[in-house]
Enzyme design. Structure first.
Site, short mmCIF file in Angstrom:
data_model
loop_
_atom_site.label_atom_id
_atom_site.label_comp_id
_atom_site.label_asym_id
_atom_site.label_seq_id
_atom_site.Cartn_x
_atom_site.Cartn_y
_atom_site.Cartn_z
CB CYS A 1 5.23 -2.63 3.16
SG CYS A 1 6.34 -2.97 4.35
CG HIS B 1 8.87 -6.90 4.43
ND1 HIS B 1 7.70 -6.15 4.33
CD2 HIS B 1 8.16 -7.99 5.15
CE1 HIS B 1 6.52 -6.43 5.02
NE2 HIS B 1 6.90 -7.40 5.67
CB CYS C 1 9.92 -1.63 2.58
SG CYS C 1 9.97 -3.52 3.51
CD GLU D 1 10.68 -4.22 -0.43
OE1 GLU D 1 10.68 -5.07 0.38
OE2 GLU D 1 9.67 -3.92 -0.94
N1 LIG Z 1 7.27 -4.61 -0.84
C1 LIG Z 1 6.88 -5.78 0.06
N2 LIG Z 1 5.81 -6.03 0.61
C2 LIG Z 1 5.74 -6.98 1.46
N3 LIG Z 1 4.58 -7.58 2.07
C3 LIG Z 1 4.80 -8.53 3.06
N4 LIG Z 1 6.20 -8.88 2.50
C4 LIG Z 1 6.69 -7.96 1.78
C5 LIG Z 1 7.96 -7.60 1.27
O1 LIG Z 1 8.79 -8.49 1.48
N5 LIG Z 1 8.25 -6.76 0.37
#
Ligand SMILES: Nc1nc2[nH]cnc2c(=O)[nH]1
Length: 164
Positions: free
Chosen positions: A91, A61, A94, A63
């Site tokens: 999420c 992701h 993260c 973050e």
């Molecule tokens: N904040 C965030 N939500 C996600 N949902 C799926 N991928 C991501 C991501 O890279 N960042």
């Protein structure tokens, strides 16, 4: 690969616009629509976008990628004193990574409901978190804790450990 970022001091809106620009560039490249930057006193120390489908890495992701880059760039696992600007509310994975990295503060633009509307599970996973394990859609089974506790005892007893 070492990256050199602008030494220019940026305000909150400028930093978020950079995160949003990264999210758009990511979609153009075939990645997920998420971008993030980490700044220290308004100066960017890392920037990244989502690369789940590009790297075949479900943890990639924006973050998490950004935290990895910031930690490598600064040469420390402790990112206290830094702030993260992300184009979408983190999420649960993260958010956990942000806590573990000890980042001071989170700025976000889109939220978990916006992400749900375009098909992402961020909101669903948040809904699972407060449930008792037996009520979650993912089965969890405790196995061999009496053997696993040995490493925990070793850690407790070690006096020269690097705590985090
Ligand atoms: N904040 C965030 N939500 C996600 N949902 C799926 N991928 C991501 C991501 O890279 N960042």
């Amino acid at each position: 690969m070492k990256k050199y970022f602008e030494i220019r001091k940026m305000n909150n809106e400028q930093l978020m616009r950079r995160a949003i620009a990264l999210s758009e560039e990511s979609v153009s490249r075939g990645g997920g629509p998420f971008g993030a930057v980490i700044a220290q006193a308004g100066r960017i120390v890392a920037e990244a976008s989502n690369s789940v489908t590009i790297d075949n890495d479900p943890t990639a992701h924006a973050e998490v990628n950004c935290i990895r880059q910031a930690a490598a760039h600064l040469g420390t696992f402790d990112l206290s004193g830094c702030e993260i600007y992300t184009s979408c509310e983190p999420c649960p994975m993260c958010l956990g990574a942000i806590y573990w990295a000890r980042l001071d503060r989170i700025y976000y633009a889109n939220d978990r409901k916006d992400a749900a509307r375009i098909g992402f599970d961020d909101d669903f996973i948040y809904q699972e978190m407060p449930l008792n394990p037996e009520n979650r859609s993912k089965q969890m089974t405790i196995l061999l804790p009496e053997e696993a506790v040995r490493a925990f005892r070793m850690w407790e007893e070690r006096i020269d450990k690097t705590a985090y």
